[in-house]
Design an enzyme around this catalytic site. Structure first.
Site, short mmCIF file in Angstrom:
data_model
loop_
_atom_site.label_atom_id
_atom_site.label_comp_id
_atom_site.label_asym_id
_atom_site.label_seq_id
_atom_site.Cartn_x
_atom_site.Cartn_y
_atom_site.Cartn_z
N CYS A 66 0.86 -1.20 0.00
CA CYS A 66 0.00 0.00 0.00
C CYS A 66 0.89 1.24 0.00
O CYS A 66 1.69 1.44 0.93
CB CYS A 66 -0.90 0.00 1.22
N CYS A 117 1.14 3.72 3.01
CA CYS A 117 1.26 3.21 4.39
C CYS A 117 2.69 3.12 4.91
O CYS A 117 3.54 2.44 4.31
CB CYS A 117 0.60 1.84 4.49
N CYS A 169 -10.46 0.61 19.08
CA CYS A 169 -10.13 -0.06 17.82
C CYS A 169 -8.67 -0.54 17.86
O CYS A 169 -7.79 0.22 18.29
CB CYS A 169 -10.26 0.92 16.65
N CYS A 199 -13.50 -2.83 18.06
CA CYS A 199 -13.32 -2.90 16.61
C CYS A 199 -11.90 -3.39 16.35
O CYS A 199 -10.99 -3.03 17.10
CB CYS A 199 -13.53 -1.52 15.99
N CYS A 206 -17.03 -1.48 9.29
CA CYS A 206 -16.41 -0.15 9.29
C CYS A 206 -15.58 -0.09 8.01
O CYS A 206 -14.55 -0.76 7.91
CB CYS A 206 -15.53 0.02 10.53
N ARG A 219 -16.94 8.85 10.01
CA ARG A 219 -15.82 9.21 10.90
C ARG A 219 -14.80 10.08 10.19
O ARG A 219 -14.20 9.67 9.18
CB ARG A 219 -15.14 7.96 11.46
N1 SAM Z 1 -3.47 -4.07 7.56
C1 SAM Z 1 -4.87 -3.88 7.69
C2 SAM Z 1 -5.52 -3.41 6.41
O1 SAM Z 1 -4.87 -2.82 5.58
O2 SAM Z 1 -6.72 -3.63 6.28
C3 SAM Z 1 -5.23 -2.95 8.82
C4 SAM Z 1 -4.41 -1.71 9.11
S1 SAM Z 1 -4.36 -0.46 7.84
C5 SAM Z 1 -3.12 0.62 8.46
C6 SAM Z 1 -5.91 0.41 8.01
C7 SAM Z 1 -6.20 1.57 7.11
O3 SAM Z 1 -5.47 2.71 7.52
C8 SAM Z 1 -5.86 1.45 5.66
O4 SAM Z 1 -6.79 0.70 4.95
C9 SAM Z 1 -5.89 2.90 5.20
O5 SAM Z 1 -7.17 3.24 4.76
C10 SAM Z 1 -5.52 3.66 6.48
N2 SAM Z 1 -4.21 4.32 6.36
C11 SAM Z 1 -3.00 3.73 6.45
N3 SAM Z 1 -2.01 4.62 6.27
C12 SAM Z 1 -2.60 5.82 6.05
C13 SAM Z 1 -2.11 7.12 5.78
N4 SAM Z 1 -0.81 7.37 5.68
N5 SAM Z 1 -2.99 8.13 5.63
C14 SAM Z 1 -4.33 7.88 5.72
N6 SAM Z 1 -4.85 6.67 5.97
C15 SAM Z 1 -4.01 5.63 6.13
FE1 SF4 Z 2 -1.48 -2.02 3.69
FE2 SF4 Z 2 -0.47 -0.81 5.81
FE3 SF4 Z 2 -2.65 -2.40 6.13
FE4 SF4 Z 2 -0.26 -3.45 5.56
S1 SF4 Z 2 -0.80 -2.32 7.42
S2 SF4 Z 2 -2.18 -3.95 4.57
S3 SF4 Z 2 0.70 -1.92 4.24
S4 SF4 Z 2 -2.53 -0.51 4.98
#
Ligand code: SAM
Ligand code: SF4
Ligand code: DTB
Length: 332
Positions: free
Chosen positions: A59, A62, A99, A131, A191, A263
């Protein structure tokens, strides 16, 4: 009686709403908000990372992706006790939902998932909504989470199906929808939301909202995130999102999914008090509350409480009606 929520929105309809003159958009959203949420409460949801960094997914927003170079403190799975202490602190500060997020691509059965199950039931025993966001899960894992009393599963679609491949290549949209199906089938609340500010167009924003609004039933919570552009990620140089874009997203989500909690999520720290108020006016009725999101800083708790007190909105209590699994009620 309010109109029944619809599940047959077209992209054109959604894009037309999203791009209405701002006051028309806010008026329309506000009217629906007052009909469906006459109490006008705002939900405080605290967020904690229970396993940080080293994620195999790519991603591009991320900081926790192992493909990216963001400087974060990786951390293995936390102890249950530590997480429950944090949940108690969040409750003492006024949160109604706790959460927990793990940097996993998917859940694997075993000791770590068993620990998540303990965390969920521990959070519920504290009298908080629980959550989790753990990546992909299967039907059996969803059932175990439901039995532990999980109220809600966070699994974001992030953007439109068309733009998705420019942001993430290691999984597809379809697999996201599959997990959402397992969560629903187990009787857990959904969610589901996304991120703006990643270079997507209004069409992409409208498409994402269209997919969300055509889920039947609608997700109970819809997180709207503005990209937190973290150094070391491919999106580090994306320009700051205009706050009015967030207002538009909150208002459109409110119109399309009238009964859901919208949210105002990541990126809130960069907003002025007035921009946040506009988002609440437009229909946002939940925030992440706590000093940190997962790896980045969030708005200040004292300032949040002061802001909500100043505008005079009540805080929501843990929701008794929230899709609470039957199995837990039976066991009680
Ligand atoms: N790994 C799991 C997943 O991706 O479903 C759960 C954790 S992930 C960090 C949850 C969400 O955080 C992501 O789907 C994304 O929408 C959001 N997210 C992550 N990094 C972000 C960022 N830099 N700015 C805004 N939203 C972010
Ligand atoms: Fe993607 Fe970050 Fe969630 Fe991993 S933790 S699946 S890199 S959003
Ligand atoms: C969601 O929609 N936003 C939260 C939560 N669900 C898990 C995560 C935001 C993460 C922001 C970047 C970080 O702190 O790492």
């Amino acid at each position: 009686m309010p109109d029944t929520p619809r599940h047959n929105w077209t992209t054109d309809e959604v894009e037309t709403i999203l791009t209405l003159p701002l006051f028309d958009l806010i008026d329309r959203a506000r009217k629906i908000h007052k009909t469906y949420h006459p109490e006008g409460s705002v939900q405080l949801a605290s967020l904690m990372s229970i396993k940080t960094g080293g994620c195999p997914e790519d991603c591009s927003y991320c900081p926790q992706s192992a493909h990216n170079q963001a400087e974060i403190d990786r951390e293995g799975m936390l102890e249950t006790e530590k997480v429950l202490e944090a949940a108690q602190r969040a409750k003492d500060l006024g949160a109604s939902r706790f959460c927990m997020g793990a940097a996993w691509r998917e859940v694997r059965d075993g000791e770590e998932f068993d620990r998540v199950i303990d965390m969920v039931s521990g959070v519920r025993d504290l009298g908080l909504e629980a959550c989790v966001t753990l990546g992909m899960i299967n039907a059996d894992q969803a059932r175990r989470l439901a039995e532990a009393g999980l109220n809600s599963y966070n699994h974001n679609l992030d953007t439109s199906p068309e733009f998705y491949g420019q942001i993430i290549t290691t999984r597809d949209y379809e697999s996201r929808l599959e997990t959402l199906g397992h969560v629903r089938a187990a009787g857990i609340g959904l969610c589901v939301g996304g991120i703006i500010g990643m270079g997507e167009s209004d069409f992409d924003r409208a498409r994402m909202l269209e997919v969300l609004a055509n889920l039947d039933p609608h997700p109970e919570s819809v997180p709207i995130n503005a990209l937190v552009a973290v150094e070391g990620t491919p999106l580090e140089d994306r320009p700051k999102t205009d706050p009015l874009e967030l207002v538009r997203m909150c208002a459109t989500a409110r119109i399309l999914m009238p009964a859901s909690r919208v949210r105002l999520s990541a990126g809130r720290r960069a907003l002025t008090k007035e921009a946040q108020i506009l988002c609440f006016l437009a229909g946002a009725n939940s925030i992440f509350y706590g000093e940190t999101l997962l790896t980045t800083a969030n708005a200040d708790c004292d300032e949040d409480r002061a802001l909500l007190a100043q505008i005079g909105v009540p805080l929501s209590a843990p929701d008794e009606d929230e899709a609470s699994p039957q199995s837990r009620t039976d066991a009680a």
